[in-house]
Write an enzyme that holds these catalytic residues in place. Structure first.
Site, PDB file in Angstrom:
ATOM      1  N   ILE A  31      27.267  22.902  90.311  1.00  0.00           N
ATOM      2  CA  ILE A  31      27.622  23.335  91.580  1.00  0.00           C
ATOM      3  C   ILE A  31      27.392  24.892  91.487  1.00  0.00           C
ATOM      4  O   ILE A  31      26.844  25.551  92.650  1.00  0.00           O
ATOM      5  CB  ILE A  31      29.074  23.299  92.022  1.00  0.00           C
ATOM      6  CG1 ILE A  31      29.256  23.302  93.566  1.00  0.00           C
ATOM      7  CG2 ILE A  31      29.954  23.948  91.325  1.00  0.00           C
ATOM      8  CD1 ILE A  31      30.408  22.794  94.142  1.00  0.00           C
ATOM      9  N   HIS A 100      31.892  16.967  78.641  1.00  0.00           N
ATOM     10  CA  HIS A 100      30.662  17.041  79.525  1.00  0.00           C
ATOM     11  C   HIS A 100      29.768  18.017  78.575  1.00  0.00           C
ATOM     12  O   HIS A 100      29.952  18.689  77.909  1.00  0.00           O
ATOM     13  CB  HIS A 100      30.676  17.632  80.845  1.00  0.00           C
ATOM     14  CG  HIS A 100      31.385  19.109  80.742  1.00  0.00           C
ATOM     15  ND1 HIS A 100      32.665  19.000  80.737  1.00  0.00           N
ATOM     16  CD2 HIS A 100      30.892  20.095  81.100  1.00  0.00           C
ATOM     17  CE1 HIS A 100      32.992  20.486  80.890  1.00  0.00           C
ATOM     18  NE2 HIS A 100      31.869  21.033  80.998  1.00  0.00           N
ATOM     19  N   HIS A 102      26.409  20.464  79.237  1.00  0.00           N
ATOM     20  CA  HIS A 102      25.277  21.165  80.133  1.00  0.00           C
ATOM     21  C   HIS A 102      23.826  20.971  79.550  1.00  0.00           C
ATOM     22  O   HIS A 102      23.655  21.084  78.416  1.00  0.00           O
ATOM     23  CB  HIS A 102      25.807  22.887  80.263  1.00  0.00           C
ATOM     24  CG  HIS A 102      26.897  22.868  80.827  1.00  0.00           C
ATOM     25  ND1 HIS A 102      27.295  23.780  81.689  1.00  0.00           N
ATOM     26  CD2 HIS A 102      28.192  23.042  79.989  1.00  0.00           C
ATOM     27  CE1 HIS A 102      28.702  23.928  81.921  1.00  0.00           C
ATOM     28  NE2 HIS A 102      29.059  23.595  80.849  1.00  0.00           N
TER      29      HIS A 102
HETATM   30  P1  5GP Z   1      32.563  24.142  81.614  1.00  0.00           P
HETATM   31  O1  5GP Z   1      33.043  25.600  81.707  1.00  0.00           O
HETATM   32  O2  5GP Z   1      33.856  23.362  81.433  1.00  0.00           O
HETATM   33  O3  5GP Z   1      31.846  23.736  80.268  1.00  0.00           O
HETATM   34  O4  5GP Z   1      32.049  23.652  82.899  1.00  0.00           O
HETATM   35  C1  5GP Z   1      32.236  23.152  83.830  1.00  0.00           C
HETATM   36  C2  5GP Z   1      31.136  23.115  84.830  1.00  0.00           C
HETATM   37  O5  5GP Z   1      31.477  22.330  86.008  1.00  0.00           O
HETATM   38  C3  5GP Z   1      30.874  24.682  85.332  1.00  0.00           C
HETATM   39  O6  5GP Z   1      29.483  24.886  85.191  1.00  0.00           O
HETATM   40  C4  5GP Z   1      30.916  24.534  86.845  1.00  0.00           C
HETATM   41  O7  5GP Z   1      30.059  25.156  87.671  1.00  0.00           O
HETATM   42  C5  5GP Z   1      30.697  23.121  87.284  1.00  0.00           C
HETATM   43  N1  5GP Z   1      31.700  22.527  88.216  1.00  0.00           N
HETATM   44  C6  5GP Z   1      33.010  22.927  88.634  1.00  0.00           C
HETATM   45  N2  5GP Z   1      33.510  22.367  89.936  1.00  0.00           N
HETATM   46  C7  5GP Z   1      32.253  21.537  89.970  1.00  0.00           C
HETATM   47  C8  5GP Z   1      31.975  20.609  91.202  1.00  0.00           C
HETATM   48  O8  5GP Z   1      33.155  20.238  92.217  1.00  0.00           O
HETATM   49  N3  5GP Z   1      30.975  20.242  91.321  1.00  0.00           N
HETATM   50  C9  5GP Z   1      29.903  20.294  90.442  1.00  0.00           C
HETATM   51  N4  5GP Z   1      28.775  19.663  90.800  1.00  0.00           N
HETATM   52  N5  5GP Z   1      30.128  21.235  89.426  1.00  0.00           N
HETATM   53  C10 5GP Z   1      31.368  21.679  89.419  1.00  0.00           C
END
Ligand code: 5GP
Length: 114
Positions: A31, A100, A102
């Site tokens: 997002i 997850h 990226h």
């Molecule tokens: P983390 O910081 O946990 O490695 O990555 C989480 C990712 O999830 C972030 O890059 C954030 O932008 C993405 N994210 C958070 N909420 C949402 C959402 O509601 N929809 C989508 N598509 N991505 C999200």
């Protein structure tokens, strides 16, 4: 029972742009993209973080990598390259506590890690 935002996306309770889905994982567009191409490759099995992975999950990791390869071929990033990132727990920058990866691509990415 985990109920992260990614679980809600998988259950179609909240919307997301779904790039690909199979029995093992789902791929959505981030997002808040940090590159022209920024997808999240998310296993369907509830796994909080890298720290909770078990040897029986090896096939999940392989599927995540295989899907990254397939997306790279589909979008033409295979020769110029891309970056795969997995943040683990708070100090690793993880904000959604469902495993997850990226996938970032579409430009020359910076060399920094921290
Ligand atoms: P983390 O910081 O946990 O490695 O990555 C989480 C990712 O999830 C972030 O890059 C954030 O932008 C993405 N994210 C958070 N909420 C949402 C959402 O509601 N929809 C989508 N598509 N991505 C999200």
């Amino acid at each position: 029972m985990s109920n992260t935002i990614f679980h809600k996306i998988m259950a179609r309770e909240i919307p997301a742009t779904i790039e690909l889905e199979n029995d093992v994982l789902i791929v959505i567009r981030d997002i808040n993209p940090q590159a022209p191409f920024h997808c999240l490759i998310i296993p369907k099995k509830t796994i909080r973080s890298i720290q909770e992975l078990q040897s029986e999950d090896a096939h999940i990791l392989m599927e995540m990598m295989s899907v990254a390869q397939a997306l790279a071929l589909k979008y033409g990033f295979d020769s110029q390259g891309y970056r795969l990132v997995m943040n683990c727990e708070e100090w690793g920058g993880q904000t959604v506590f469902q495993l997850h990866m990226h996938m970032l691509a579409g430009k020359q990415l910076s060399g920094g890690f921290a």
